[in-house]
Design a protein around this motif. Structure first.
Motif, short mmCIF file in Angstrom:
data_model
loop_
_atom_site.label_atom_id
_atom_site.label_comp_id
_atom_site.label_asym_id
_atom_site.label_seq_id
_atom_site.Cartn_x
_atom_site.Cartn_y
_atom_site.Cartn_z
N ASP A 19 -11.12 3.01 -8.74
CA ASP A 19 -9.66 2.96 -8.18
C ASP A 19 -8.81 2.74 -9.52
N ASP A 21 -4.85 1.51 -9.55
CA ASP A 21 -3.81 0.27 -9.31
C ASP A 21 -4.56 -0.84 -9.05
N GLY A 22 -4.56 -2.14 -9.51
CA GLY A 22 -5.22 -3.56 -9.00
C GLY A 22 -6.53 -3.42 -9.14
N THR A 23 -7.35 -2.26 -9.81
CA THR A 23 -8.64 -2.25 -9.97
C THR A 23 -8.77 -2.28 -11.76
N ASP A 201 -9.49 -2.12 -4.64
CA ASP A 201 -9.04 -3.47 -4.28
C ASP A 201 -8.39 -3.09 -2.90
N ASP A 202 -8.05 -1.89 -2.53
CA ASP A 202 -7.13 -1.71 -1.67
C ASP A 202 -7.60 -1.23 -0.13
N ASP A 205 -9.21 1.91 -0.16
CA ASP A 205 -10.57 2.03 -0.69
C ASP A 205 -11.83 1.60 0.18
MG LIG Z 1 -5.70 0.09 -5.85
#
Ligand SMILES: [Mg+2]
Length: 255
Positions: A19, A21-23, A201-202, A205
């Motif tokens: 992923d 963003d955030g990963t 992260d989301d 996912d």
């Molecule tokens: Mg993400």
């Protein structure tokens, strides 16, 4: 992390799904600024020369291409609706037909949100994102009700999905990141026996975590309580530590 690395020792081919963003990049207030550090980009490029690597994101392909800039990497954008592989682009046929309709709806929402400071409406072609990282907390309710009202006018054609500080406007279609991953595997004709690693992260996912089998490595980034992922990494930095170790292992395999 040790446990995850141990799983890699069994050898054989590996496919890596990440992923965005955030990963592999931290979540930032201005999404257009979320880029990997050049050193990290280099590392990912090295990995992508050894094994297939795909970035799976809710961002559009257009956006991902600009940000990622790694040759030979596969990109799955708009939650699986569009895929860049080799030099070709695959787009979900229904999404192509609905593109104009989505654009018009987003425009209408944007017009109504003009007076809410700190909201960014992003037209991603096949979907939209309404970011509110900069919005005052007490305005969130107003934002939500405007979005809900406008989406209800689509009579089921569109749906709202909640992400981290973002409302995603998506086609009400039974198609998600997991389907995008499956589609890429079939487009590439990749063998099923390869070990698949998916890191995300989301909430979105989770759709991807769900499609993988027992032997595969599903890794959740962060502290979310319940998840289909088997393993966890604490944050973006730990993801990169893991990727570094992964590259080391790949190197060893070759010699
Ligand atoms: Mg993400």
């Amino acid at each position: 992390m040790k446990k995850i690395l141990k799983r890699l020792e069994r050898g054989g081919s590996v496919i890596l799904f990440l992923d965005y963003d955030g990963t592999i990049v931290p979540i930032v207030k201005r999404p257009e600024l979320a880029k990997p550090h050049p050193m990290r980009r280099k590392l990912l490029e090295k990995i992508s020369k050894k094994i297939p690597v795909a970035i799976v994101s809710g961002r559009s392909l257009y956006d991902l291409k600009k940000l990622v800039k790694i040759k030979g990497i596969y990109l799955i954008g708009n939650h699986g609706l569009e895929i860049l592989f080799k030099r070709e682009i695959w787009v979900h046929p229904y999404a192509i037909r609905m593109k104009k309709y989505i654009g018009k709806t987003l425009k209408r929402i944007e017009d109504r949100l003009k007076n809410l400071r700190g909201v960014i409406v992003e037209d991603k072609g096949l979907s939209g994102s309404i970011h509110y990282r900069l919005l005052n907390q007490d305005k969130k309710k107003a934002l939500k009700s405007i979005i809900e009202e406008e989406i209800s006018k689509s009579k089921g054609k569109l749906k709202i999905k909640k992400g981290k500080k973002v409302f995603e406007i998506r086609l009400n279609l039974n198609w998600n990141k997991g389907d995008g991953v499956k589609k890429l595997l079939s487009l590439l004709n990749l063998k099923n026996e390869a070990l698949k690693i998916y890191i995300g992260d989301d909430e979105t996912d989770e759709d991807a975590f769900r499609i993988f089998k027992g032997g595969d490595l599903t890794i959740l980034v962060g502290r979310k309580k319940s998840s289909f992922a088997k393993f966890r990494l604490k944050n973006v930095n730990e993801v990169w530590l893991f990727l570094k170790e992964l590259l080391k292992k790949m190197g060893r395999k070759e010699t």
